[in-house]
Design an enzyme around this catalytic site. Structure first.
Site, PDB file in Angstrom:
ATOM      1  N   HIS A 131       0.806  -1.232   0.000  1.00  0.00           N
ATOM      2  CA  HIS A 131       0.000   0.000   0.000  1.00  0.00           C
ATOM      3  C   HIS A 131       0.839   1.283   0.000  1.00  0.00           C
ATOM      4  CE1 HIS A 131      -3.425  -2.525   0.345  1.00  0.00           C
ATOM      5  NE2 HIS A 131      -3.539  -2.602   1.648  1.00  0.00           N
ATOM      6  N   HIS A 185     -10.121   1.365   0.303  1.00  0.00           N
ATOM      7  CA  HIS A 185      -9.984   0.232   1.213  1.00  0.00           C
ATOM      8  C   HIS A 185     -11.107   0.136   2.256  1.00  0.00           C
ATOM      9  CE1 HIS A 185      -8.029  -2.836   3.534  1.00  0.00           C
ATOM     10  NE2 HIS A 185      -6.883  -2.719   2.898  1.00  0.00           N
ATOM     11  N   GLU A 194     -11.555  -4.264  -3.337  1.00  0.00           N
ATOM     12  CA  GLU A 194     -10.642  -3.231  -3.820  1.00  0.00           C
ATOM     13  C   GLU A 194     -10.351  -3.429  -5.300  1.00  0.00           C
ATOM     14  OE1 GLU A 194      -7.173  -3.306  -0.950  1.00  0.00           O
ATOM     15  OE2 GLU A 194      -8.464  -4.797  -0.056  1.00  0.00           O
TER      16      GLU A 194
END
Ligand code: BGC
Length: 341
Positions: free
Chosen positions: A94, A169, A307
């Protein structure tokens, strides 16, 4: 200038209401009525903004520059090697420990007749930020339509060739955050293939496998609980589902990726995207030690993250979709969470 704790709301005529904050563009609630008009907040998180700022920074947040994992944090573009931070065991996750979920986005009202209400979130990430090449300018539109669609549109440009994979998210629980797990909720995916993972690598192996005859088969709807309980090596590795699915018929146009429904409340959500993949994550790392909405512990499988994305580790896999963005190109990504009321 937007501040971390600034709160923004999008509301439509049907009482669908999305709330988010400046830090990470973090979606802190989505209120959705059921068919009888009874409203529940369908995203997992905390009761207050203070707790959201102090807690799990990925809840409902915008992730980047590269959402999901890059193996060993390494990639190469045009013969140039780059080393990113390994903030998830041996891999990069991420966008690094100071990823876009951690940044304060500049938020302004966005006026268009496409949406009942919308905001534009902008961010400039400097050349070398988290060791990524190129200055990256990102704009994200959060829009809510009168058709109960929460639309996220991403646009980005770079000054040097770089890699990019932006996503959102939020963990969904259609019965309502804080009411228990999503084991009894149904999931259907427009995906006959997925990208298997390995415990040693900590993410995808590069294989693209058929879902048929595995726990990953959501071509017909089944409960999340059925998949999580399956005697399947892929499920065992992550104690649930934490997998990227390959969206059938991908052609860069908006198409249905997932459908989730809760038989108890009757709430239903469809996810549409123009991206090639969708990461489905059951929140297996939640251990009940944190208190969330309705004062309930945030337990394992409390919600489902859906996602939309390019595949994990695409920069190192020739046969995966392209994740390189060049100065003459524009990154574009649309994701629609549509609530069927
Ligand atoms: C990943 C999980 C990770 C989580 C962190 C998800 O997108 O798929 O593996 O633990 O993000 O919140």
């Amino acid at each position: 200038m937007t501040k971390a704790a600034d709160v923004f709301k999008l509301k439509n005529r049907n009482n669908v209401e999305v709330t988010f904050i400046g830090r990470g563009g973090q979606i802190t609630s989505i209120n959705v009525p059921d068919s009888k008009g009874s409203i529940a907040d369908v995203v997992v998180g905390y009761e207050t903004i203070e707790e959201a700022l102090a807690g799990d920074g990925y809840f409902g947040a915008l992730c980047g520059r590269y959402a999901n994992r890059v193996v060993k944090g390494q990639f190469e573009i045009d013969g140039e090697k780059y080393q990113l931070e390994c903030n998830n065991d041996q891999n990069h996750l991420h966008g690094g420990s100071d990823g876009f979920n951690n940044r304060i986005w500049e938020v302004e009202a966005y006026d268009t007749n496409k949406f009942a209400q919308a905001y534009k979130l902008s961010l400039t990430s400097k050349d070398g930020d988290q060791k990524y090449p190129g200055e990256l300018k990102v704009e994200v539109i959060y829009g809510l339509t009168e058709e109960n669609e929460f639309v996220i549109e991403y646009i980005a440009n770079t000054t040097k060739a770089t890699i990019i994979n932006l996503t959102s998210h939020a963990y969904f629980n259609l019965k309502g955050a804080g009411t228990g797990t999503v084991e009894g909720q149904n999931l259907q995916l427009n995906a006959s293939k997925f990208t298997p993972i390995s415990a040693e690598i900590g993410t995808v192996t590069g294989e693209i496998a058929e879902v048929k005859d595995t726990a990953m088969d959501f071509v017909e709807p089944k409960t999340v609980g059925e998949a999580c309980a399956a005697d399947c090596p892929q499920v065992k590795i992550v104690d649930g589902i934490d997998h990227n699915f390959v969206i059938d018929g991908y052609d860069g146009m908006l198409r249905l990726a997932a459908r989730m429904s809760d038989p108890e409340s009757g709430r239903e959500m469809e996810v549409y995207t123009d991206q090639p993949g969708i990461q489905v994550y059951t929140g297996s790392h939640f251990d009940g030690s944190e208190t969330g909405k309705l004062g309930a512990p945030i337990v394992k499988w409390a919600g489902l993250a859906l996602e939309t994305q390019i595949f994990p580790d695409s920069p190192n896999k020739e046969h995966f979709p392209n994740a390189v963005l060049r100065p003459e190109e524009t990154y574009k990504h649309t994701c629609v969470y549509k609530f069927i009321i």
